[in-house]
Design an enzyme around this catalytic site. Structure first.
Site, PDB file in Angstrom:
ATOM      1  N   ASP A 188       0.847  -1.190   0.000  1.00  0.00           N
ATOM      2  CA  ASP A 188       0.000   0.000   0.000  1.00  0.00           C
ATOM      3  C   ASP A 188       0.885   1.244   0.000  1.00  0.00           C
ATOM      4  OD1 ASP A 188      -1.991   1.873   0.307  1.00  0.00           O
ATOM      5  OD2 ASP A 188      -2.984   0.865   1.960  1.00  0.00           O
ATOM      6  N   ASP A 189       0.815   2.033  -1.068  1.00  0.00           N
ATOM      7  CA  ASP A 189       1.588   3.273  -1.208  1.00  0.00           C
ATOM      8  C   ASP A 189       3.089   3.033  -1.346  1.00  0.00           C
ATOM      9  OD1 ASP A 189      -0.865   4.447  -0.869  1.00  0.00           O
ATOM     10  OD2 ASP A 189      -0.352   5.594   0.917  1.00  0.00           O
ATOM     11  N   CYS A 247      -6.222   3.882  -3.380  1.00  0.00           N
ATOM     12  CA  CYS A 247      -6.529   2.553  -2.830  1.00  0.00           C
ATOM     13  C   CYS A 247      -7.734   1.816  -3.405  1.00  0.00           C
ATOM     14  CB  CYS A 247      -6.721   2.670  -1.316  1.00  0.00           C
ATOM     15  SG  CYS A 247      -5.313   3.365  -0.435  1.00  0.00           S
ATOM     16  N   ARG A 253      -7.673  -1.477  -6.034  1.00  0.00           N
ATOM     17  CA  ARG A 253      -7.942  -2.829  -5.561  1.00  0.00           C
ATOM     18  C   ARG A 253      -9.095  -3.481  -6.325  1.00  0.00           C
ATOM     19  NH1 ARG A 253      -5.085  -3.154  -0.582  1.00  0.00           N
ATOM     20  NH2 ARG A 253      -3.940  -1.186  -0.491  1.00  0.00           N
ATOM     21  N   LYS A 269      -5.380  -5.688   4.169  1.00  0.00           N
ATOM     22  CA  LYS A 269      -6.293  -4.584   3.866  1.00  0.00           C
ATOM     23  C   LYS A 269      -7.221  -4.953   2.713  1.00  0.00           C
ATOM     24  CE  LYS A 269      -6.267   0.198   2.210  1.00  0.00           C
ATOM     25  NZ  LYS A 269      -5.444   1.392   1.947  1.00  0.00           N
ATOM     26  N   HIS A 310     -10.591  -2.941   1.764  1.00  0.00           N
ATOM     27  CA  HIS A 310     -10.953  -1.621   1.222  1.00  0.00           C
ATOM     28  C   HIS A 310     -11.840  -1.681  -0.024  1.00  0.00           C
ATOM     29  CE1 HIS A 310      -9.424   2.816   1.459  1.00  0.00           C
ATOM     30  NE2 HIS A 310     -10.713   2.678   1.712  1.00  0.00           N
ATOM     31  N   SER A 343      -8.332   1.666   5.151  1.00  0.00           N
ATOM     32  CA  SER A 343      -6.976   2.170   5.388  1.00  0.00           C
ATOM     33  C   SER A 343      -6.659   2.301   6.875  1.00  0.00           C
ATOM     34  CB  SER A 343      -6.787   3.525   4.710  1.00  0.00           C
ATOM     35  OG  SER A 343      -6.803   3.391   3.315  1.00  0.00           O
ATOM     36  N   HIS A 371       1.508   2.569   3.762  1.00  0.00           N
ATOM     37  CA  HIS A 371       0.550   3.657   3.952  1.00  0.00           C
ATOM     38  C   HIS A 371       0.725   4.192   5.373  1.00  0.00           C
ATOM     39  CE1 HIS A 371      -3.323   5.669   4.451  1.00  0.00           C
ATOM     40  NE2 HIS A 371      -3.662   5.415   3.188  1.00  0.00           N
ATOM     41  N   ASP A 406      -0.430  -0.950  -4.756  1.00  0.00           N
ATOM     42  CA  ASP A 406      -1.711  -0.432  -5.241  1.00  0.00           C
ATOM     43  C   ASP A 406      -1.590   0.916  -5.939  1.00  0.00           C
ATOM     44  OD1 ASP A 406      -1.156   1.066  -2.933  1.00  0.00           O
ATOM     45  OD2 ASP A 406      -3.247   1.121  -2.276  1.00  0.00           O
ATOM     46  N   ASN A 407      -0.583   1.701  -5.595  1.00  0.00           N
ATOM     47  CA  ASN A 407      -0.373   3.018  -6.227  1.00  0.00           C
ATOM     48  C   ASN A 407       0.969   3.554  -5.749  1.00  0.00           C
ATOM     49  OD1 ASN A 407      -2.937   3.651  -4.006  1.00  0.00           O
ATOM     50  ND2 ASN A 407      -0.954   4.593  -3.611  1.00  0.00           N
ATOM     51  N   LYS A 438       1.291   9.215  -5.495  1.00  0.00           N
ATOM     52  CA  LYS A 438      -0.085   8.779  -5.239  1.00  0.00           C
ATOM     53  C   LYS A 438      -1.104   9.842  -5.613  1.00  0.00           C
ATOM     54  CE  LYS A 438      -3.053   7.353  -1.350  1.00  0.00           C
ATOM     55  NZ  LYS A 438      -3.052   6.940   0.082  1.00  0.00           N
TER      56      LYS A 438
END
Length: 462
Positions: free
Chosen positions: A31-32, A71, A75, A128, A130, A153, A232, A284-285, A305
Site C-alpha cells: 500500500d503506497d 486505494c 484494488r 487490507k 478496502h 486504510s 501507507h 496499489d499506487n 499517489k
C-alpha cells in the site's frame, strides 16, 4: 493376446504419466509503495534481500501499472480485471471508501477468487480489503474462504486529541503514533476480533496467517491474496525491525515486509511447492509524497499517489515461479488487471463472458514463449475522467494534476502533452509539437475507450 498386451502397455503408460497439478497463486500487494522503494528497483539505503533474490530468480517488470492511483479503485481493478470506472468503484466526489460508506464491490462482479473456486481452489484474503466493510462486501462474500485483516486504510477511524501525524512525520523520520490514535478493527471473516488493531505487530501477523494457510492447504490448489496495509501512513514496525534502517521508520517497514516475503518463499521451498506456485509482488499506487520521509519514493518517475503521472500508477513488480517464469527484466507493458486472465489461463479456468474485461493473459511472456505483451495500451483514469493514455512508448496527457496534497493544480490541456516514456520516463520533455499525428492517434484511442464505458451506480458515493 496382442490386444491385451497393448491394453496393458496403455494402462502402464497412463499410470506412469504424472498428472500436472494446478498452479497455486500468491499475490503480495503493498500500500503506497513507490517505484523506487526497493533495492532491486534502485533504492540506495533500504535493504530488501529477499525481494532482490525474487527478482533475480524471476521477472522484474519495469512497465507495470495499476487501474487507479489510489486505494479502493486500484484494488477493485486487481480483483475484477476491470477498470473501476466500469463497476462504480471510482468517484470524483469520494476518492475511496470510508468507515461511513455504505457501498462496496458489487456482487455482480466476479473476482479472481470466485473464478478459481470453480476449479476447487482454497482461497484466503489477508490484510487490507478496502472494497467495502459492510458484511455483504467482505471477502467471504467475494469468493474467499477466509479473511483476516483490516477493512479499510490504517489511518481511518482516527481519534481527536492526538498529535498531527503529518506535522510530526515531517519533523521526525522515526516518529510513530500511539496505537490508540487509529481505532481501525481487525476482522476475522465477518467478526471484529481486535480493536484497535495493534499495528506494531500487524505485518508479521499477516505473514504468519499466509504461511499457516499455505501449510494447511499444501495438498490442494490455493490462492492467497496478502494485502499489506503498509507503507501507507501511519507507519509502524515490529520490535525486531524498528530502528534498523538508515532510511528511518519507512525503511524499517519495507525491510519487515521483505522479511515476510522471504518467509513465504522459504515455506513454498520447504513444502516443494515453489515450482508450482506463482508469486506476484506489487503495490496499489505510488508513494504519498506530502508525508516526506514517511512517504516513499517514485524514483526517477514523476509525482506520486493520486496523480496520473508515472509515479502515481507505475509500480515495482516481480513475478516468481522457478522453472516456469523465465528470469529476466521485462520491459513490456503489464497491469494488475492482467492478473485475473493470467491466473485463470494458467489454472484452466474459462473466464470469458459478456462482461468487458480490461486485462490480458500474460502467461506467454512469463513462460518465455512470447516476446511481445498482448497489452499495448494503458488508460489513466482519475476521478471518473481519462487524464492520460499510453500506447507503446507514447503517452498523451489530456488533463494533469499533482499527487494528493501537493503538486500542480488540475489543468485541462487544450493541446495534449506528449511524452516518449522509453526515452523520457520522468516525463520532463513535452514533444507534442513534433508529433501531432501521435497526439491525434492517442486522442482517438482515448475517445474510443471512453465510448466503451457504460454508466453504473456509484458505490463510493453511497
Amino acid at each position: 493376446m496382442r490386444q491385451l498386451s497393448l491394453l496393458c502397455l496403455l494402462l502402464c503408460s497412463m499410470m506412469s504419466t504424472p498428472v500436472e497439478a494446478s498452479p497455486n497463486f500468491v499475490v503480495i500487494f503493498c500500500d503506497d509503495l513507490g517505484y523506487g522503494d526497493l533495492a532491486c528497483f534502485g533504492h540506495p539505503t533500504i535493504r530488501t534481500p529477499h525481494l532482490d533474490q525474487m527478482a533475480a530468480e524471476g521477472q522484474k517488470w519495469t512497465n507495470f501499472y495499476v487501474g487507479a492511483s489510489v486505494c479502493t479503485p486500484s484494488r477493485a481493478a486487481l480483483m475484477t480485471g476491470r477498470l473501476p470506472i466500469r463497476n462504480g468503484m471510482m468517484s470524483a466526489k469520494r476518492r475511496v471508501l470510508f468507515p461511513n460508506s455504505n457501498g462496496g464491490l458489487p456482487a455482480s462482479e466476479t473476482t479472481i477468487a470466485e473464478h478459481l473456486k470453480t476449479k476447487g481452489y482454497a482461497t484466503a484474503a489477508i490484510g487490507k480489503w478496502h472494497l467495502g466493510h459492510k458484511e455483504q462486501y467482505l471477502p467471504t462474500n467475494h469468493g474467499f474462504d477466509s479473511y483476516w485483516g483490516i477493512p479499510y486504510s490504517n489511518d481511518m477511524d482516527a481519534v481527536k486529541g492526538f498529535p498531527n501525524y503529518r506535522q510530526k512525520s515531517q519533523e521526525d523520520p522515526n516518529y510513530y503514533a500511539p496505537i490508540e490514535q487509529y481505532q481501525v478493527p481487525i476482522i476475522h471473516n465477518t467478526e471484529v476480533v481486535e480493536l484497535p488493531a495493534n499495528q506494531h505487530t500487524i505485518t508479521q501477523r499477516y505473514t504468519d496467517h499466509a504461511v499457516d494457510f499455505i501449510k494447511e492447504n499444501k495438498d490442494k490448489p490455493f490462492f492467497v491474496y496478502l494485502a499489506h496495509n503498509l507503507p501507507h501512513i501511519p507507519l509502524y514496525a515490529g520490535e525486531k525491525f524498528l530502528g534498523n534502517s538508515s532510511r528511518g521508520i519507512f525503511g524499517d517497514v519495507i525491510e519487515e515486509i521483505d522479511h515476510g516475503v522471504g518467509q513465504i518463499l522459504n515455506t513454498l521451498r520447504e513444502l516443494d511447492l515453489d515450482e508450482n506456485t506463482l508469486v506476484v509482488f506489487t503495490s496499489d499506487n505510488g508513494p504519498w509524497l506530502p508525508f516526506e520521509t514517511h512517504g516513499g519514493s517514485a524514483g526517477l518517475l514523476r509525482e506520486g499517489k493520486g496523480s496520473t503521472f508515472e509515479g502515481g500508477m507505475r509500480e515495482p513488480t516481480i513475478f516468481w515461479m522457478p522453472g516456469t517464469v523465465q528470469p529476466g527484466v521485462q520491459l513490456e507493458l503489464g497491469a494488475t488487471m492482467d492478473l485475473l486472465p493470467t491466473f485463470c489461463s494458467m489454472a484452466g479456468v474459462d473466464y470469458q463472458s459478456d462482461v468487458t474485461l480490461d486485462g490480458y493473459d500474460l502467461s506467454g511472456l512469463l513462460r518465455g514463449k512470447s516476446k511481445t505483451s498482448p497489452r499495448d495500451r494503458v488508460f489513466y483514469w482519475r476521478e471518473e475522467q481519462i487524464y492520460a493514455v499510453r500506447q507503446g512508448p507514447w503517452k498523451a496527457h489530456f488533463i494533469t494534476a499533482g499527487c494528493y496534497g501537493i503538486g500542480p493544480k488540475k489543468e485541462v490541456h487544450e493541446k495534449p502533452e506528449l511524452y516518449n516514456l522509453s526515452q523520457d520516463p520522468s516525463e520532463k520533455y513535452n514533444i507534442a509539437a513534433r508529433h501531432p499525428e501521435i497526439v491525434q492517434q492517442l486522442t482517438e484511442l482515448a475517445e474510443e475507450h471512453r465510448q466503451s464505458i457504460e454508466p453504473v451506480e456509484n458505490q463510493l458515493e453511497k
